[in-house]
Design a protein around this motif. Sequence first.
Motif, PDB file in Angstrom:
ATOM      1  N   LEU A  72       0.839  -1.198   0.000  1.00  0.00           N
ATOM      2  CA  LEU A  72       0.000   0.000   0.000  1.00  0.00           C
ATOM      3  C   LEU A  72       0.867   1.238   0.000  1.00  0.00           C
ATOM      4  CD1 LEU A  72      -2.477  -1.057   2.811  1.00  0.00           C
ATOM      5  CD2 LEU A  72      -2.869  -1.189   0.360  1.00  0.00           C
ATOM      6  N   ALA A  73       0.572   2.162  -0.883  1.00  0.00           N
ATOM      7  CA  ALA A  73       1.237   3.458  -0.857  1.00  0.00           C
ATOM      8  C   ALA A  73       0.440   4.321   0.109  1.00  0.00           C
ATOM      9  CB  ALA A  73       1.273   4.075  -2.249  1.00  0.00           C
ATOM     10  N   GLY A  74       0.917   4.423   1.331  1.00  0.00           N
ATOM     11  CA  GLY A  74       0.170   5.116   2.364  1.00  0.00           C
ATOM     12  C   GLY A  74       0.903   6.323   2.901  1.00  0.00           C
ATOM     13  N   VAL A  75       0.139   7.233   3.483  1.00  0.00           N
ATOM     14  CA  VAL A  75       0.673   8.441   4.109  1.00  0.00           C
ATOM     15  C   VAL A  75       0.072   8.531   5.497  1.00  0.00           C
ATOM     16  CG1 VAL A  75       0.775  10.958   3.978  1.00  0.00           C
ATOM     17  CG2 VAL A  75       0.879   9.606   1.884  1.00  0.00           C
ATOM     18  N   VAL A  76       0.908   8.743   6.502  1.00  0.00           N
ATOM     19  CA  VAL A  76       0.424   8.918   7.859  1.00  0.00           C
ATOM     20  C   VAL A  76      -0.287  10.264   7.936  1.00  0.00           C
ATOM     21  CG1 VAL A  76       1.092   9.174  10.270  1.00  0.00           C
ATOM     22  CG2 VAL A  76       2.205   7.454   8.844  1.00  0.00           C
ATOM     23  N   LEU A  77      -1.499  10.262   8.449  1.00  0.00           N
ATOM     24  CA  LEU A  77      -2.280  11.492   8.539  1.00  0.00           C
ATOM     25  C   LEU A  77      -1.694  12.424   9.600  1.00  0.00           C
ATOM     26  CD1 LEU A  77      -5.891  10.097   8.125  1.00  0.00           C
ATOM     27  CD2 LEU A  77      -4.485  11.274   6.462  1.00  0.00           C
ATOM     28  N   PRO A  78      -1.882  13.725   9.450  1.00  0.00           N
ATOM     29  CA  PRO A  78      -1.228  14.687  10.342  1.00  0.00           C
ATOM     30  C   PRO A  78      -1.686  14.644  11.791  1.00  0.00           C
ATOM     31  CG  PRO A  78      -2.675  15.807   8.786  1.00  0.00           C
ATOM     32  CD  PRO A  78      -2.625  14.372   8.382  1.00  0.00           C
ATOM     33  N   GLU A  79      -2.771  13.948  12.100  1.00  0.00           N
ATOM     34  CA  GLU A  79      -3.201  13.898  13.491  1.00  0.00           C
ATOM     35  C   GLU A  79      -2.255  13.091  14.357  1.00  0.00           C
ATOM     36  OE1 GLU A  79      -6.759  10.872  12.451  1.00  0.00           O
ATOM     37  OE2 GLU A  79      -6.798  12.920  11.771  1.00  0.00           O
ATOM     38  N   GLY A  80      -1.332  12.357  13.739  1.00  0.00           N
ATOM     39  CA  GLY A  80      -0.267  11.700  14.481  1.00  0.00           C
ATOM     40  C   GLY A  80      -0.659  10.401  15.151  1.00  0.00           C
ATOM     41  N   VAL A  81       0.162  10.009  16.076  1.00  0.00           N
ATOM     42  CA  VAL A  81       0.036   8.742  16.766  1.00  0.00           C
ATOM     43  C   VAL A  81      -0.726   8.970  18.071  1.00  0.00           C
ATOM     44  CG1 VAL A  81       1.346   6.855  17.798  1.00  0.00           C
ATOM     45  CG2 VAL A  81       2.210   7.984  15.762  1.00  0.00           C
ATOM     46  N   ARG A  82      -1.598   8.039  18.421  1.00  0.00           N
ATOM     47  CA  ARG A  82      -2.328   8.159  19.682  1.00  0.00           C
ATOM     48  C   ARG A  82      -2.538   6.772  20.285  1.00  0.00           C
ATOM     49  NH1 ARG A  82      -5.928   9.347  15.545  1.00  0.00           N
ATOM     50  NH2 ARG A  82      -7.543   7.795  15.328  1.00  0.00           N
ATOM     51  N   ARG A  83      -2.875   6.754  21.553  1.00  0.00           N
ATOM     52  CA  ARG A  83      -3.138   5.488  22.240  1.00  0.00           C
ATOM     53  C   ARG A  83      -4.571   5.053  21.974  1.00  0.00           C
ATOM     54  NH1 ARG A  83      -0.511   4.456  27.752  1.00  0.00           N
ATOM     55  NH2 ARG A  83      -2.591   3.620  28.034  1.00  0.00           N
ATOM     56  N   ARG A  84      -4.746   3.756  21.738  1.00  0.00           N
ATOM     57  CA  ARG A  84      -6.073   3.187  21.498  1.00  0.00           C
ATOM     58  C   ARG A  84      -6.232   1.929  22.327  1.00  0.00           C
ATOM     59  NH1 ARG A  84     -10.103   5.198  18.207  1.00  0.00           N
ATOM     60  NH2 ARG A  84     -10.642   3.042  17.954  1.00  0.00           N
TER      61      ARG A  84
END
Length: 138
Positions: A72-84
């Motif tokens: 997959l050609a993917g881009v990390v969205l600007p909201e960043g990393v978070r805990r789930r």
Amino acid sequence: MTMLVLFFLVGLVLVAAGRERRNRRRFAEDLGTFRCRIRRRGRRWSRWMWARWSGELLVIRRGPVFDRTLRLAGVVLPEGVRRRRVRKRFLVAVRIRTAHEVLEMATEAASRTELVGPYLAAACIDLPQAPVRRRHEN
């Protein structure tokens, strides 16, 4: 004759299982590979699978038996990393936009730098804020 066919089929299954195990181990031992779960919008979390970034291409190895890889050609969205919270565990998650959809990937906290791959700035959460400059009054 039937015993010969039965032995042949059992041998074929054993060879296929050994090959699959070797391919899975080879993929998992590559540098930058991490275990993750993936969720498409509105769906449940997947099983644990192996993934790694190859440049800006996300390579995911799926399936417990057959060697299926997604690229997959993917881009990390600007909201960043978070805990789930994923199935009673707290994991680090990131949203990735591909050409057709938005995926959410989650992994353990120790693998968060591998999760974001070339988008390393997204992994810099939990950092202290920069100090605020004081005004000098004369």
